[in-house]
Design a protein around this motif. Structure first.
Motif, PDB file in Angstrom:
ATOM      1  N   LEU A 268       0.842  -1.204   0.000  1.00 37.96           N
ATOM      2  CA  LEU A 268       0.000   0.000   0.000  1.00 37.96           C
ATOM      3  C   LEU A 268       0.874   1.250   0.000  1.00 37.96           C
ATOM      4  CD1 LEU A 268      -2.804   1.426   0.479  1.00 37.96           C
ATOM      5  CD2 LEU A 268      -2.304   1.246   2.917  1.00 37.96           C
ATOM      6  N   ALA A 269       1.803   1.321   0.943  1.00 39.82           N
ATOM      7  CA  ALA A 269       2.668   2.500   1.082  1.00 39.82           C
ATOM      8  C   ALA A 269       3.871   2.128   1.932  1.00 39.82           C
ATOM      9  CB  ALA A 269       1.898   3.634   1.755  1.00 39.82           C
ATOM     10  N   ARG A 281       4.510   5.842  -2.602  1.00 41.13           N
ATOM     11  CA  ARG A 281       3.613   4.913  -3.315  1.00 41.13           C
ATOM     12  C   ARG A 281       4.433   3.719  -3.821  1.00 41.13           C
ATOM     13  NH1 ARG A 281       2.401   9.744  -6.266  1.00 41.13           N
ATOM     14  NH2 ARG A 281       3.651   8.789  -7.910  1.00 41.13           N
ATOM     15  N   ARG A 311      -1.246  -3.805   1.377  1.00 37.58           N
ATOM     16  CA  ARG A 311      -2.540  -3.349   0.869  1.00 37.58           C
ATOM     17  C   ARG A 311      -3.702  -4.055   1.573  1.00 37.58           C
ATOM     18  NH1 ARG A 311      -4.042  -0.304  -3.025  1.00 37.58           N
ATOM     19  NH2 ARG A 311      -1.938   0.110  -3.738  1.00 37.58           N
ATOM     20  N   SER A 315      -5.889   0.406   5.227  1.00 40.15           N
ATOM     21  CA  SER A 315      -6.279   1.357   4.188  1.00 40.15           C
ATOM     22  C   SER A 315      -5.496   2.641   4.428  1.00 40.15           C
ATOM     23  CB  SER A 315      -7.778   1.639   4.250  1.00 40.15           C
ATOM     24  OG  SER A 315      -8.066   2.474   5.358  1.00 40.15           O
ATOM     25  N   LEU A 316      -5.312   3.413   3.371  1.00 32.08           N
ATOM     26  CA  LEU A 316      -4.542   4.653   3.515  1.00 32.08           C
ATOM     27  C   LEU A 316      -5.149   5.587   4.568  1.00 32.08           C
ATOM     28  CD1 LEU A 316      -2.040   6.127   2.425  1.00 32.08           C
ATOM     29  CD2 LEU A 316      -3.576   7.294   0.845  1.00 32.08           C
ATOM     30  N   VAL A 320      -3.097   6.990   7.805  1.00 36.89           N
ATOM     31  CA  VAL A 320      -2.873   8.426   8.008  1.00 36.89           C
ATOM     32  C   VAL A 320      -3.488   8.882   9.331  1.00 36.89           C
ATOM     33  CG1 VAL A 320      -3.392  10.721   7.098  1.00 36.89           C
ATOM     34  CG2 VAL A 320      -2.666   8.900   5.557  1.00 36.89           C
ATOM     35  N   ALA A 384       0.754  12.324   1.876  1.00 33.71           N
ATOM     36  CA  ALA A 384      -0.314  11.332   1.707  1.00 33.71           C
ATOM     37  C   ALA A 384      -1.486  11.952   0.949  1.00 33.71           C
ATOM     38  CB  ALA A 384      -0.766  10.826   3.072  1.00 33.71           C
ATOM     39  N   PHE A 388      -1.297  10.318  -3.203  1.00 38.58           N
ATOM     40  CA  PHE A 388      -1.990   9.050  -3.400  1.00 38.58           C
ATOM     41  C   PHE A 388      -3.290   9.293  -4.171  1.00 38.58           C
ATOM     42  CE2 PHE A 388       1.124   7.829  -0.470  1.00 38.58           C
ATOM     43  CZ  PHE A 388       1.253   6.454  -0.547  1.00 38.58           C
ATOM     44  N   GLU A 392      -7.551   5.633  -3.259  1.00 37.41           N
ATOM     45  CA  GLU A 392      -7.022   5.192  -1.967  1.00 37.41           C
ATOM     46  C   GLU A 392      -7.766   5.865  -0.815  1.00 37.41           C
ATOM     47  OE1 GLU A 392      -5.161   2.805  -1.657  1.00 37.41           O
ATOM     48  OE2 GLU A 392      -3.778   2.640  -3.342  1.00 37.41           O
ATOM     49  N   TRP A 393      -8.439   6.977  -1.108  1.00 36.31           N
ATOM     50  CA  TRP A 393      -9.110   7.710  -0.033  1.00 36.31           C
ATOM     51  C   TRP A 393     -10.591   7.364   0.085  1.00 36.31           C
ATOM     52  CZ3 TRP A 393      -6.412  10.299   3.506  1.00 36.31           C
ATOM     53  CH2 TRP A 393      -5.098  10.638   3.182  1.00 36.31           C
TER      54      TRP A 393
END
Ligand code: SF4
Length: 408
Positions: A268-269, A281, A311, A315-316, A320, A384, A388, A392-393
């Motif tokens: 994912l990151a 990324r 991933r 989740s992003l 965050v 972020a 991204f 992803e959001w």
């Protein structure tokens, strides 16, 4: 592979006898024979850069020159092994397995800048590191290696800001251990108002390696702007988490392979430098590990703690929100802009208001307090938010609780 400070692979603590068979303390003898000016020239020739958590990679020679320029008779050298971020383990690893390399670097630095008192600060809840540092100091004292420098091992109380250099000096002076405004820099007025050289313990191990091997060997590894090697803690979704020594300029993707990271399409990151570094990324993982290459991507080397997120594991938005929440808790609260700015950013993220989150992160980015914590949070959040893709959001927008609290 080039190793400068962690060879051979450790089996427990490297004691004095083992270190001496590998050339240990010969560099200190040479510095005592040649003098501080010569030592400073060697550090400049090698181009060593600081390995502390600020991620700026400040040239060691610049700090040492500022110390040398002072006319003050009392001056100190402090080895910073406080390592406040839990995701970073490299300093504890080094002190536990190779304490003499740090101690020799500390003694060389003291000789070079004319300090008669030195402190070896170790994160206090790392019993193995504290014990290894104490035993190394006792061995060096018994062997007559310490000379006229008074050295003390000082366990630190771990807090989120205890590794910041002015906070460390505040704690050493018996105060709260809070970061202090700069200027003055510690080299100008540090511990007890005297010039104080604060160096990360890895930086000092690199100094010892330089005087063991010579500047040419250091320059043979790494890149032109980042000579030598560096320690990286690799953690998160990898099969072989741990501390790795690699030359600067190694591609992040190669380091991830060594640590057993999942295939790129499952990532994912990745945070390249701990909690205060902007996430990368999956398509950015070939970046060479240098201060300049990471800065060009809008992130930083930070604490050299590489954190991998899978991933299917997160989740992003979760990553965050959790990271910003941790940073908000880490604020020591003495600077209004930092304390309130973190809370406002966390609230905006919780509400799913990305425009407001971006605005709050931009406010937090510049000059919000005595240390770099708010800058790190802002850098992390902004990268972020900016880098991204919208997809992803999605989770943030679809969460039922992603509604401003006042509208529930
Ligand atoms: S910026 Fe934040 S963490 Fe740093 S000293 Fe101020 S309140 Fe504490």
């Amino acid at each position: 592979m080039t190793f400068l400070i962690t060879e051979p692979s450790p089996r427990g603590r490297e004691d004095l006898a083992a270190y001496r068979t590998r050339g240990g303390y010969a560099g200190l003898d040479r510095v005592r024979a040649e003098g501080g000016r010569w030592a400073l020239e060697q550090v400049a020739a090698a181009g060593l850069r600081g390995r502390g958590g600020s991620g700026s990679g400040c040239p060691l020679a610049a700090k040492w020159r500022r110390m040398a320029a002072s006319a003050a008779s009392d001056r100190y050298v402090v080895a910073n092994g406080a390592e406040s971020q839990a995701v970073s383990q490299k300093d504890r690893y080094l002190l536990t397995h190779f304490p003499h390399r740090v101690l020799e670097g500390l003694l060389i630095a003291a000789e070079a800048v004319g300090a008669r008192q030195a402190f070896l600060c170790v994160r206090g809840d790392s019993g193995a590191a504290v014990e290894a540092a104490r035993r190394a100091l006792a061995e060096a004292e018994t062997a007559g290696l310490i000379g006229t420098v008074a050295v003390a091992v000082q366990p630190t109380v771990p807090t989120a800001v205890s590794g910041e250099e002015t906070a460390l000096l505040d704690a050493l002076a018996g105060l709260e251990g809070y970061p202090q405004p700069q200027p003055p820099r510690p080299e100008e007025a540090g511990l007890r108002g005297c010039p104080t050289l604060v160096q990360n313990v890895e930086s000092l191990a690199q100094v010892a390696a330089l005087f063991r091997h010579g500047p040419e060997r250091v320059r043979a590894a790494g890149t032109r702007t980042c000579p030598g090697t560096a320690l990286f803690t690799v953690t998160g979704a990898v099969d072989r988490p741990g501390v790795y020594e690699v030359p600067y300029g190694t591609r992040l993707s190669d380091l991830l392979r060594m640590a057993g990271a999942p295939p790129v399409d499952e990532i994912l990151a990745v945070l390249p430098g701990g909690l205060g570094s902007g996430p990368l990324r999956p398509d950015e993982l070939d970046v060479p590990l240098t201060y300049e290459d990471l800065a060009a991507l809008g992130t930083t080397m930070g604490t050299s703690a590489v954190v991998v997120f899978r991933r299917d594991g997160a989740s992003l938005p979760e990553v965050v929100r959790e990271n910003v929440g941790l940073m908000a808790q880490a604020s020591c609260g003495q600077c209004q802009g930092c304390k309130e700015g973190h809370l406002a950013l966390a609230r905006a993220l919780e509400a799913g208001d990305m425009a407001e989150a971006r605005r709050r992160a931009e406010v937090l980015l510049y000059g919000r307090g005595n240390c770099a914590l708010p800058t790190g949070t802002a850098r992390f959040a902004l990268r972020a938010l900016q880098s991204f893709p919208e997809t992803e959001w999605q989770a943030l927008r679809t969460r039922p609780e992603a509604v401003p609290r006042t509208q529930r």
